[in-house]
Design a protein around this motif. Structure first.
Motif, mmCIF file in Angstrom:
data_model
loop_
_atom_site.group_PDB
_atom_site.id
_atom_site.type_symbol
_atom_site.label_atom_id
_atom_site.label_comp_id
_atom_site.label_asym_id
_atom_site.label_seq_id
_atom_site.Cartn_x
_atom_site.Cartn_y
_atom_site.Cartn_z
ATOM 1 N N LYS A 118 7.800 -2.935 -8.715
ATOM 2 C CA LYS A 118 8.594 -2.684 -7.508
ATOM 3 C C LYS A 118 8.847 -1.190 -7.388
ATOM 4 C CE LYS A 118 10.739 -7.152 -7.660
ATOM 5 N NZ LYS A 118 11.138 -7.864 -6.500
ATOM 6 N N HIS A 119 8.800 -0.706 -6.166
ATOM 7 C CA HIS A 119 9.063 0.701 -5.902
ATOM 8 C C HIS A 119 10.135 0.830 -4.831
ATOM 9 C CE1 HIS A 119 5.549 2.349 -8.045
ATOM 10 N NE2 HIS A 119 4.907 1.293 -7.591
ATOM 11 N N LYS B 51 3.975 -7.279 -0.595
ATOM 12 C CA LYS B 51 3.003 -7.225 -1.690
ATOM 13 C C LYS B 51 2.213 -5.921 -1.606
ATOM 14 C CE LYS B 51 2.468 -12.195 -2.055
ATOM 15 N NZ LYS B 51 1.583 -13.341 -1.874
ATOM 16 N N PHE B 52 2.374 -5.116 -2.638
ATOM 17 C CA PHE B 52 1.636 -3.856 -2.719
ATOM 18 C C PHE B 52 1.167 -3.690 -4.153
ATOM 19 C CE2 PHE B 52 1.001 0.639 -3.280
ATOM 20 C CZ PHE B 52 0.355 0.993 -2.112
ATOM 21 N N ASN B 53 -0.151 -3.873 -4.361
ATOM 22 C CA ASN B 53 -0.695 -3.796 -5.715
ATOM 23 C C ASN B 53 -1.522 -2.535 -5.950
ATOM 24 O OD1 ASN B 53 -3.055 -4.317 -4.344
ATOM 25 N ND2 ASN B 53 -3.294 -6.397 -5.111
ATOM 26 N N GLY B 54 -1.555 -1.637 -4.972
ATOM 27 C CA GLY B 54 -2.290 -0.393 -5.143
ATOM 28 C C GLY B 54 -3.772 -0.493 -4.836
ATOM 29 N N ILE C 287 5.404 11.043 5.606
ATOM 30 C CA ILE C 287 5.877 9.819 4.961
ATOM 31 C C ILE C 287 4.842 9.302 3.958
ATOM 32 C CG2 ILE C 287 6.490 7.389 5.336
ATOM 33 C CD1 ILE C 287 7.678 8.313 8.063
ATOM 34 N N THR C 288 3.588 9.261 4.372
ATOM 35 C CA THR C 288 2.521 8.788 3.487
ATOM 36 C C THR C 288 2.454 9.633 2.224
ATOM 37 O OG1 THR C 288 1.251 7.977 5.373
ATOM 38 C CG2 THR C 288 0.032 8.342 3.332
ATOM 39 N N ASN C 289 2.506 10.934 2.383
ATOM 40 C CA ASN C 289 2.443 11.848 1.243
ATOM 41 C C ASN C 289 3.616 11.626 0.289
ATOM 42 O OD1 ASN C 289 1.244 13.876 -0.215
ATOM 43 N ND2 ASN C 289 2.219 15.513 0.917
ATOM 44 N N GLU C 290 4.827 11.473 0.828
ATOM 45 C CA GLU C 290 6.001 11.255 -0.014
ATOM 46 C C GLU C 290 5.892 9.938 -0.792
ATOM 47 O OE1 GLU C 290 8.774 13.400 -0.540
ATOM 48 O OE2 GLU C 290 7.264 14.716 0.343
ATOM 49 N N LYS D 241 5.381 9.563 -5.124
ATOM 50 C CA LYS D 241 6.264 8.770 -5.978
ATOM 51 C C LYS D 241 5.492 7.659 -6.699
ATOM 52 C CE LYS D 241 10.025 10.902 -4.774
ATOM 53 N NZ LYS D 241 10.988 10.753 -3.789
ATOM 54 N N ILE D 242 4.562 7.016 -6.002
ATOM 55 C CA ILE D 242 3.806 5.925 -6.618
ATOM 56 C C ILE D 242 2.918 6.468 -7.742
ATOM 57 C CG2 ILE D 242 1.931 4.264 -6.277
ATOM 58 C CD1 ILE D 242 3.040 3.779 -3.482
ATOM 59 N N LEU D 243 2.248 7.552 -7.500
ATOM 60 C CA LEU D 243 1.328 8.111 -8.492
ATOM 61 C C LEU D 243 2.048 8.726 -9.678
ATOM 62 C CD1 LEU D 243 -1.329 9.627 -6.098
ATOM 63 C CD2 LEU D 243 -1.454 7.484 -7.367
#
Length: 129
Positions: free
Chosen positions: A3-4, A73-76, A118-121, A125-127
């Motif tokens: 979860k993020h 659902k976000f699995n990358g 927004i996409t960059n932010e 954080k995810i990476l």
């Protein structure tokens, strides 16, 4: 799936963006989204309670200067980016409406800038994790 929660502040515009990935309940969002004013927090939480987590892949909405994006659902993997970018597009439109920006259809510089920001932010954080 991890979860993020990603809180995004833009130094130029007066709103807060809250992004929830792998979010499956209103309680997860309410635990993170609060306002300095109690009555605003109560109103935000009432709006969050109205979300339909069973029948949607994600959602974006604005309330009292808080723009909330959730993706269930976000699995990358590449196929999950569709829902995330779909909701980012809604969030950008909501933010423009919130601050009163009207864009001509042939030049949408605000939308292009905010979508990229927004996409960059989110990806930073995810990476990072």
């Amino acid at each position: 799936m991890k979860k993020h929660y990603i809180r995004i502040l833009n130094p130029i515009y007066p709103f807060k963006i809250h992004v929830f990935l792998n979010c499956t309940s209103a309680s997860e969002i309410k635990a993170k989204v609060k306002s300095r004013k109690k009555e605003y927090t109560k109103s935000l939480h009432e709006k969050i309670d109205e979300l339909d987590f069973k029948n949607v892949h994600g959602r974006a909405f604005e309330h009292l200067g808080h723009i909330i994006i959730f993706v269930k659902k976000f699995n990358g993997k590449p196929e999950c980016y569709d829902s995330l970018h779909h909701e980012i597009t809604h969030a950008v439109d909501l933010s423009a409406e919130y601050i009163g920006i009207e864009q001509p259809t042939y030049v949408r510089e605000y939308s292009a800038y905010m979508h990229g920001f927004i996409t960059n932010e989110i990806y930073k954080k995810i990476l990072k994790t």
